[in-house]
Design a protein around this motif. Structure first.
Motif, mmCIF file in Angstrom:
data_model
loop_
_atom_site.group_PDB
_atom_site.id
_atom_site.type_symbol
_atom_site.label_atom_id
_atom_site.label_comp_id
_atom_site.label_asym_id
_atom_site.label_seq_id
_atom_site.Cartn_x
_atom_site.Cartn_y
_atom_site.Cartn_z
ATOM 1 N N ASN A 91 14.233 103.316 9.679
ATOM 2 C CA ASN A 91 14.679 102.707 10.933
ATOM 3 C C ASN A 91 15.879 101.794 10.681
ATOM 4 O OD1 ASN A 91 12.692 103.933 12.462
ATOM 5 N ND2 ASN A 91 11.229 102.266 12.191
ATOM 6 N N GLY A 92 17.042 102.163 11.258
ATOM 7 C CA GLY A 92 18.238 101.354 11.110
ATOM 8 C C GLY A 92 18.897 101.432 9.746
ATOM 9 N N TYR A 93 18.434 102.357 8.887
ATOM 10 C CA TYR A 93 18.969 102.448 7.531
ATOM 11 C C TYR A 93 19.137 103.928 7.157
ATOM 12 C CZ TYR A 93 19.457 101.099 2.542
ATOM 13 O OH TYR A 93 19.925 100.891 1.266
ATOM 14 N N PHE A 94 20.393 104.355 6.952
ATOM 15 C CA PHE A 94 20.691 105.738 6.572
ATOM 16 C C PHE A 94 21.642 105.700 5.390
ATOM 17 C CE2 PHE A 94 23.097 109.837 7.645
ATOM 18 C CZ PHE A 94 22.150 110.633 7.009
ATOM 19 N N GLU A 95 21.198 106.278 4.253
ATOM 20 C CA GLU A 95 22.010 106.228 3.046
ATOM 21 C C GLU A 95 21.924 107.559 2.302
ATOM 22 O OE1 GLU A 95 22.446 102.616 0.298
ATOM 23 O OE2 GLU A 95 21.044 103.898 -0.804
ATOM 24 N N VAL A 96 23.094 108.053 1.853
ATOM 25 C CA VAL A 96 23.161 109.281 1.068
ATOM 26 C C VAL A 96 23.957 108.991 -0.194
ATOM 27 C CG1 VAL A 96 23.869 111.700 1.005
ATOM 28 C CG2 VAL A 96 23.111 110.681 3.169
ATOM 29 N N ASN A 97 23.371 109.285 -1.350
ATOM 30 C CA ASN A 97 24.049 109.145 -2.638
ATOM 31 C C ASN A 97 24.193 110.522 -3.262
ATOM 32 O OD1 ASN A 97 24.060 106.380 -2.328
ATOM 33 N ND2 ASN A 97 22.242 106.044 -3.579
ATOM 34 N N VAL A 104 26.910 113.973 8.385
ATOM 35 C CA VAL A 104 27.327 113.715 9.763
ATOM 36 C C VAL A 104 26.308 112.794 10.415
ATOM 37 C CG1 VAL A 104 27.820 114.716 12.022
ATOM 38 C CG2 VAL A 104 28.432 115.981 9.942
ATOM 39 N N SER A 105 26.794 111.675 10.955
ATOM 40 C CA SER A 105 25.943 110.740 11.675
ATOM 41 C C SER A 105 26.713 110.227 12.885
ATOM 42 C CB SER A 105 25.539 109.567 10.776
ATOM 43 O OG SER A 105 24.728 108.656 11.488
#
Length: 303
Positions: A178-184, A193-194
């Motif tokens: 929730n409220g946190y999107f991260e891609v490494n 895509v966001s």
């Protein structure tokens, strides 16, 4: 002759020779089933015959025996059964083709996708996909965090509530809370895509949206630290850090005089609660108290 034998059989008047002849008729077994069933039959109030015994006594052989068209009703019943089973298996097989894996708090698990790609699912996370249509519809849904090792030349989409990640033979980590999107990205290339933000990440690049703020950076890690039982963070709010602590240790964290919007860089181990709390609180000038087996109180600096 056949009708006479039937009449005598109904009235129990067959001789031994006639019984032998009658038992060899092709419809003998069918007639016997009718008699066995009819013994339990009692006529309704609308019937002139009281029951089957009365029917036997009143049989005079003059009544025409009407051919029983029993095959047709059975075919109709069989058709209904087949159609019903077809609908049943179609419905349930389609539902059963969905693979869904969940982890609870303090649990991790490894998954192998139909194309032999590997997924490690972090605590309190969920992944689902349709195995029956995987080759034509290569997509899966993720809630939480997962590390992917995608087979070379294989492609699929990872759908989250915060955005979509498209991959081709690579290694990367996706975190969608929730409220946190991260891609490494650790190897190869991924497309992220966001909403209106779209980026292609190469090895060592990161993509993050935290509290509606987008940042792009780098990582020197070869893989996510959590797969080695260590959670790591770079400029992440204390609120998110302690949420992750709760997922890894089955604890509830409460705060007193603590600004949870402060940014934290560092990490904590996932196999020792005392050490984990020291790693977080000391650099931030905080103290902690473990009040019960599942509750932690964080104290801020009163000054």
């Amino acid at each position: 002759m056949k009708e006479d034998l039937l009449k005598k059989w109904l009235n129990d008047e067959l001789t031994d020779a006639e019984k032998e002849a009658f038992s060899k008729q092709e419809d003998y077994a069918f007639n016997q089933r009718i008699i066995d069933t009819a013994k339990y039959f009692k006529a309704s109030n609308f019937s002139k015959a009281d029951d089957f015994e009365t029917f036997k006594k009143n049989y005079n052989g003059k009544t025409k025996v009407k051919q029983l068209h029993w095959v047709s009703p059975l075919l109709k019943i069989a058709s209904i059964v087949i159609i019903t089973l077809g609908v049943y298996f179609t419905f349930f097989n389609s539902n059963n083709s969905t693979v869904e894996i969940n982890t609870v708090v303090a649990e991790k698990t490894n998954i192998q996708l139909p194309d032999l790609s590997e997924v490690m699912l972090n605590a309190d996370s969920k992944i689902s996909y349709d195995k029956s249509s995987w080759e034509s519809n290569r997509r899966l849904e993720l809630q939480g965090e997962a590390y992917f090792k995608v087979a070379k030349g294989k492609t699929f989409d990872i759908i989250t509530n915060n955005g979509t990640v498209t991959v081709v033979g690579t290694e990367f980590n996706v975190k969608s809370r929730n409220g946190y999107f991260e891609v490494n990205c650790y190897e190869g290339i991924v497309s992220v895509v966001s909403d209106t933000i779209e980026r292609r990440l190469t090895a060592g690049k990161t993509f993050r949206i935290l509290d509606e703020k987008f940042t792009q950076g780098q990582t020197i890690d070869a893989e996510p630290q959590w797969i080695n039982n260590r959670s790591s963070f770079k400029l992440v709010t204390l609120k998110e850090v302690f949420k992750e602590l709760e997922r890894q240790y089955k604890v509830s964290v409460k705060f007193k005089n603590t600004d949870t919007s402060r940014l934290f860089s560092g990490g904590f181990v996932n196999d020792n609660l005392q050490n984990a709390l020291v790693s977080i609180t000391q650099p931030m000038n905080l103290t902690f108290e473990i009040s019960t087996s599942n509750q932690v109180l964080i104290h801020g600096n009163a000054n």
